[in-house]
Write a protein that holds these residues in place. Structure first.
Motif, PDB file in Angstrom:
ATOM      1  N   ASP A  43       0.909  -1.064  -0.094  1.00 29.01           N
ATOM      2  CA  ASP A  43       0.112  -0.051   0.162  1.00 29.01           C
ATOM      3  C   ASP A  43       0.709   1.277   0.079  1.00 29.01           C
ATOM      4  N   ILE A  44       2.075   1.157  -0.314  1.00 27.03           N
ATOM      5  CA  ILE A  44       2.980   2.185  -0.635  1.00 27.03           C
ATOM      6  C   ILE A  44       4.170   1.747  -1.641  1.00 27.03           C
ATOM      7  N   THR A  45       4.056   2.570  -2.636  1.00 28.04           N
ATOM      8  CA  THR A  45       5.245   2.337  -3.592  1.00 28.04           C
ATOM      9  C   THR A  45       6.661   2.941  -3.127  1.00 28.04           C
ATOM     10  N   VAL A  46       7.646   2.595  -3.847  1.00 24.96           N
ATOM     11  CA  VAL A  46       8.894   3.392  -3.891  1.00 24.96           C
ATOM     12  C   VAL A  46       8.795   4.780  -4.006  1.00 24.96           C
ATOM     13  N   GLU A  47       8.167   5.200  -4.754  1.00 22.93           N
ATOM     14  CA  GLU A  47       7.938   6.576  -5.516  1.00 22.93           C
ATOM     15  C   GLU A  47       7.072   7.304  -4.314  1.00 22.93           C
ATOM     16  N   GLN A  48       6.078   6.743  -3.879  1.00 28.42           N
ATOM     17  CA  GLN A  48       5.128   7.289  -2.977  1.00 28.42           C
ATOM     18  C   GLN A  48       6.044   7.567  -1.494  1.00 28.42           C
ATOM     19  N   PHE A  49       6.655   6.636  -1.411  1.00 30.15           N
ATOM     20  CA  PHE A  49       7.548   6.695   0.000  1.00 30.15           C
ATOM     21  C   PHE A  49       8.461   7.881  -0.087  1.00 30.15           C
ATOM     22  N   TYR A  50       9.106   7.882  -1.077  1.00 29.35           N
ATOM     23  CA  TYR A  50      10.275   9.178  -1.006  1.00 29.35           C
ATOM     24  C   TYR A  50       9.512  10.434  -1.117  1.00 29.35           C
ATOM     25  N   ASP A  51       8.464  10.302  -2.070  1.00 30.18           N
ATOM     26  CA  ASP A  51       7.680  11.842  -2.043  1.00 30.18           C
ATOM     27  C   ASP A  51       7.185  12.195  -0.833  1.00 30.18           C
ATOM     28  N   LYS A  52       6.747  11.153   0.234  1.00 28.27           N
ATOM     29  CA  LYS A  52       6.261  11.336   1.538  1.00 28.27           C
ATOM     30  C   LYS A  52       7.316  11.718   2.462  1.00 28.27           C
ATOM     31  N   LEU A  53       8.518  11.065   2.205  1.00 31.62           N
ATOM     32  CA  LEU A  53       9.775  11.495   2.983  1.00 31.62           C
ATOM     33  C   LEU A  53      10.013  12.791   3.044  1.00 31.62           C
ATOM     34  N   ALA A  54      10.053  13.268   1.737  1.00 31.23           N
ATOM     35  CA  ALA A  54      10.499  14.819   1.326  1.00 31.23           C
ATOM     36  C   ALA A  54       9.576  15.803   2.112  1.00 31.23           C
ATOM     37  N   GLU A  55       8.135  15.390   2.161  1.00 30.81           N
ATOM     38  CA  GLU A  55       7.264  16.315   2.833  1.00 30.81           C
ATOM     39  C   GLU A  55       6.918  16.196   4.296  1.00 30.81           C
ATOM     40  N   SER A  56       7.152  14.823   4.699  1.00 33.98           N
ATOM     41  CA  SER A  56       6.746  14.587   6.187  1.00 33.98           C
ATOM     42  C   SER A  56       7.807  15.400   7.169  1.00 33.98           C
ATOM     43  N   GLU A  57       7.155  15.785   8.320  1.00 34.44           N
ATOM     44  CA  GLU A  57       7.856  16.504   9.400  1.00 34.44           C
ATOM     45  C   GLU A  57       8.529  15.346  10.328  1.00 34.44           C
ATOM     46  N   VAL A  58       7.904  14.175  10.228  1.00 31.67           N
ATOM     47  CA  VAL A  58       8.411  12.990  10.968  1.00 31.67           C
ATOM     48  C   VAL A  58       9.091  11.984  10.440  1.00 31.67           C
ATOM     49  N   SER A 275      13.940   4.537   4.787  1.00 29.93           N
ATOM     50  CA  SER A 275      13.694   5.108   6.046  1.00 29.93           C
ATOM     51  C   SER A 275      14.920   5.282   6.807  1.00 29.93           C
ATOM     52  N   HIS A 276      16.154   4.547   6.716  1.00 28.90           N
ATOM     53  CA  HIS A 276      17.308   4.697   7.537  1.00 28.90           C
ATOM     54  C   HIS A 276      18.282   5.317   6.663  1.00 28.90           C
ATOM     55  N   VAL A 277      18.322   5.528   5.300  1.00 26.93           N
ATOM     56  CA  VAL A 277      19.426   6.124   4.663  1.00 26.93           C
ATOM     57  C   VAL A 277      18.972   7.442   4.074  1.00 26.93           C
ATOM     58  N   GLY A 278      17.649   7.672   3.869  1.00 26.54           N
ATOM     59  CA  GLY A 278      17.152   8.913   3.164  1.00 26.54           C
ATOM     60  C   GLY A 278      17.525   8.938   1.454  1.00 26.54           C
ATOM     61  N   HIS A 279      17.076  10.113   1.026  1.00 28.06           N
ATOM     62  CA  HIS A 279      17.318  10.629  -0.259  1.00 28.06           C
ATOM     63  C   HIS A 279      18.754  10.333  -0.477  1.00 28.06           C
ATOM     64  N   GLY A 280      18.649  10.154  -1.883  1.00 28.62           N
ATOM     65  CA  GLY A 280      20.058  10.376  -2.574  1.00 28.62           C
ATOM     66  C   GLY A 280      21.234   9.363  -2.189  1.00 28.62           C
ATOM     67  N   THR A 281      20.929   8.181  -1.641  1.00 32.61           N
ATOM     68  CA  THR A 281      21.853   7.277  -1.385  1.00 32.61           C
ATOM     69  C   THR A 281      22.206   6.470  -2.472  1.00 32.61           C
ATOM     70  N   VAL A 282      23.516   5.937  -2.900  1.00 33.69           N
ATOM     71  CA  VAL A 282      23.776   4.885  -3.901  1.00 33.69           C
ATOM     72  C   VAL A 282      24.481   3.808  -3.354  1.00 33.69           C
ATOM     73  N   ALA A 283      23.925   2.571  -3.457  1.00 33.25           N
ATOM     74  CA  ALA A 283      24.524   1.423  -2.807  1.00 33.25           C
ATOM     75  C   ALA A 283      24.950   0.655  -3.805  1.00 33.25           C
ATOM     76  N   VAL A 284      26.230   0.061  -3.719  1.00 29.82           N
ATOM     77  CA  VAL A 284      27.052  -0.620  -5.097  1.00 29.82           C
ATOM     78  C   VAL A 284      27.501  -2.027  -4.317  1.00 29.82           C
ATOM     79  N   PHE A 285      26.928  -2.944  -5.177  1.00 27.27           N
ATOM     80  CA  PHE A 285      27.187  -4.411  -4.672  1.00 27.27           C
ATOM     81  C   PHE A 285      28.000  -5.148  -5.694  1.00 27.27           C
ATOM     82  N   ILE A 286      29.275  -5.754  -5.412  1.00 23.57           N
ATOM     83  CA  ILE A 286      29.807  -6.466  -6.767  1.00 23.57           C
ATOM     84  C   ILE A 286      30.018  -7.902  -6.116  1.00 23.57           C
ATOM     85  N   TRP A 287      29.885  -8.792  -7.101  1.00 21.34           N
ATOM     86  CA  TRP A 287      30.508 -10.199  -6.682  1.00 21.34           C
ATOM     87  C   TRP A 287      30.989 -10.697  -8.002  1.00 21.34           C
ATOM     88  N   PRO A 288      31.977 -11.559  -7.790  1.00 20.54           N
ATOM     89  CA  PRO A 288      32.792 -12.202  -9.048  1.00 20.54           C
ATOM     90  C   PRO A 288      31.957 -12.875  -9.931  1.00 20.54           C
TER      91      PRO A 288
END
Length: 290
Positions: A43-58, A275-288
């Protein structure tokens, strides 16, 4: 031979097309903005979550699934796939109690049924696609009819071989989540400090470096990978971002200058991890690449 059934938490952040293709059973996790509660991906998409995160005071809060929720999932799967072993892979025990909840759920179900159940619970010791890559590999092997013990061994091997770094764009969420003090966050923001994080062998997040400026931080991440992989040039890579597709594309382009990329996965950091890393994070995973 009976095919293993693969189960994972939604925090694996596996692209939906891969979930469908490999038949992975995803158990959604929960989050809340104040009194508003949501089920990730339902009941919440990724896009909806980040929009809400930007607007929310909590700041959003997250909660692990209860053992009873896992019991229900396992009970249903045992009924739907009689005779099939279940491999249940979870968010790092160093970050969440999900793994412990799943272990307890297995015990509860065995007590309820009065017999042992063929469920193997695995601690991924990672988050987002760092554990998603283990789930996808397990699902591919399961489709090939690979025996349970081999799949579990492969999942653990990948956990040892993967290398990963998170580049956090803002210190705001680390500060709000209690990871760093407010003074350090304010100073870091003023100095344009970009923390580079990773996950250790116990599945716990730790700071690798702090670099001033985004461009230098990106270069430092590439340098760390080159040092880590030494003579390995053929790799698979997954890049996850939280509303930072430009940063993710840049990371892939720079990796191509140093490595031969085989499988390349692009995905979003979901609502629970976001919820723990916020907007703008980039995570990179590498395996052989095998």
């Amino acid at each position: 031979m009976t095919q293993a059934v693969i189960v994972a938490d939604s925090t694996a952040d596996i692209p939906q097309e891969m979930v469908s293709k490999y038949g992975v059973h995803i158990i959604p996790m929960r989050l809340a903005f104040g009194d508003e509660s949501f089920i990730e991906g339902i009941d919440i998409t990724v896009e909806q979550f980040y929009d809400k995160l930007a607007e929310s005071e909590v700041l959003p809060t997250t909660s692990q699934n209860s053992p009873s929720q896992y019991v229900e999932v396992y009970r249903n799967l045992l009924g739907a796939y009689p005779g099939s072993p279940i491999i249940s892979i979870h968010l790092s025990s160093g970050m969440s109690g999900s793994y412990q909840s799943a272990l307890l759920a297995k015990e509860m179900l065995e007590e309820e049924l009065g017999k042992t159940v063929d469920i193997t619970v695995v601690d991924s010791l990672c988050a987002t696609y760092g554990f998603g890559l283990q789930v996808v590999h397990a699902a591919r092997l399961a489709k090939q009819g690979t025996p349970l013990e081999e799949i579990v061994a492969e999942v653990k091997r990948l956990g040892q071989e993967r290398r990963l770094y998170f580049l956090v764009d803002s210190l705001e969420y680390l500060q709000k989540g209690g990871r760093i003090g407010k003074a350090a966050a304010v100073l870091g923001t003023l100095l344009n400090i970009k923390p580079i994080l990773s996950v250790d062998q116990e599945g716990v997040i730790f700071a690798v470096d702090k670099v001033r400026g985004r461009k230098k931080a990106v270069s430092r991440v590439i340098e760390l990978f080159v040092n880590d992989l030494k003579d390995i040039k053929d790799i698979n890579v997954a890049v996850c971002d939280s509303v930072n597709s430009k940063g993710a594309d840049e990371m892939i382009d720079l990796l191509r200058q140093h490595f031969t990329l085989h499988e390349v996965v692009r995905t979003s950091i979901g609502a629970v991890i976001g919820s723990h890393v916020g907007h703008g994070t980039v995570a990179v995973f590498i395996w052989p690449a095998s």
